[in-house]
Design an enzyme around this catalytic site. Structure first.
Site, short mmCIF file in Angstrom:
data_model
loop_
_atom_site.label_atom_id
_atom_site.label_comp_id
_atom_site.label_asym_id
_atom_site.label_seq_id
_atom_site.Cartn_x
_atom_site.Cartn_y
_atom_site.Cartn_z
N CYS A 61 0.83 -1.21 0.00
CA CYS A 61 0.00 0.00 0.00
C CYS A 61 0.86 1.26 0.00
O CYS A 61 0.36 2.36 -0.19
CB CYS A 61 -0.94 0.01 1.20
SG CYS A 61 -0.11 0.12 2.78
N ASP A 103 2.44 2.62 2.50
CA ASP A 103 2.39 3.41 3.73
C ASP A 103 3.64 3.19 4.60
O ASP A 103 4.21 2.10 4.62
CB ASP A 103 1.14 3.05 4.53
CG ASP A 103 -0.11 3.53 3.81
OD1 ASP A 103 0.04 4.25 2.82
OD2 ASP A 103 -1.22 3.18 4.24
N CYS A 151 -3.02 -2.54 8.58
CA CYS A 151 -2.56 -1.22 9.00
C CYS A 151 -2.12 -1.25 10.47
O CYS A 151 -1.17 -0.57 10.86
CB CYS A 151 -3.66 -0.18 8.81
SG CYS A 151 -4.54 -0.34 7.25
FE1 FES Z 1 -1.60 0.66 4.19
FE2 FES Z 1 -3.47 1.26 5.86
S1 FES Z 1 -3.69 0.95 3.74
S2 FES Z 1 -1.40 1.02 6.26
#
Ligand code: FES
Length: 147
Positions: A33, A35, A103
């Site tokens: 993702c 992040d 997450c």
């Molecule tokens: Fe990647 Fe939430 S979508 S940490």
């Protein structure tokens, strides 16, 4: 879809920022993702976490889980902080939607990475702590397939 606690921590995240000369700093990401989360710990001579700050370049659930995770480890011993798993964080937030479970793993791994950094700097071993992955995407696959 999100609990009130998740919304609260997302809109008013606690302990956002950096700690200068932190005792331990850990950065983890999720290549899938994209992040990233960085956690700073200030640990005193008695092994008590006096302060904790985080920065997240990530989704709302990542912000909420890291905010809650910082609240859960603040003032705790290192061993107590080791018990702050992603499940504990999710429970404290009254749950997360299944697609957002990964997450919360970012928050758990970021704490572990910061503790690992602290242990390395002090030449100590923290019981139960394994070298954290810098990319939590590896190994999370199976979990996601269940959903
Ligand atoms: Fe990647 Fe939430 S979508 S940490």
């Amino acid at each position: 879809m999100y609990s009130e606690k998740v919304m609260d921590h997302f809109q008013h995240p606690r302990n956002v920022g950096e700690i200068e000369n932190a005792s331990g700093v850990g950065t983890v990401g999720n290549a899938k993702c994209g992040d990233i989360m960085r956690m700073y710990l200030d640990i005193d001579d008695n092994g008590i976490i006096q302060d904790v700050k985080f920065k997240t370049f990530g989704c709302g659930a990542a912000v909420a889980t890291s905010s809650m995770a910082t609240e859960l480890v603040k003032g705790k011993t290192i061993q107590e902080a080791m018990e702050v798993t992603n499940k504990a964080v999710m429970e404290a937030l009254d749950g997360l939607p299944p697609v957002k479970v990964h997450c919360s793993l970012l928050a758990e791994e970021a704490i572990h990475a910061a503790l690992w950094d602290y242990a390395e700097k002090h030449g100590i071993k923290i019981e139960g702590l394994e070298k954290p992955k810098s990319d939590i995407h590896e190994g999370e696959e199976e979990e996601e397939e269940e959903y």
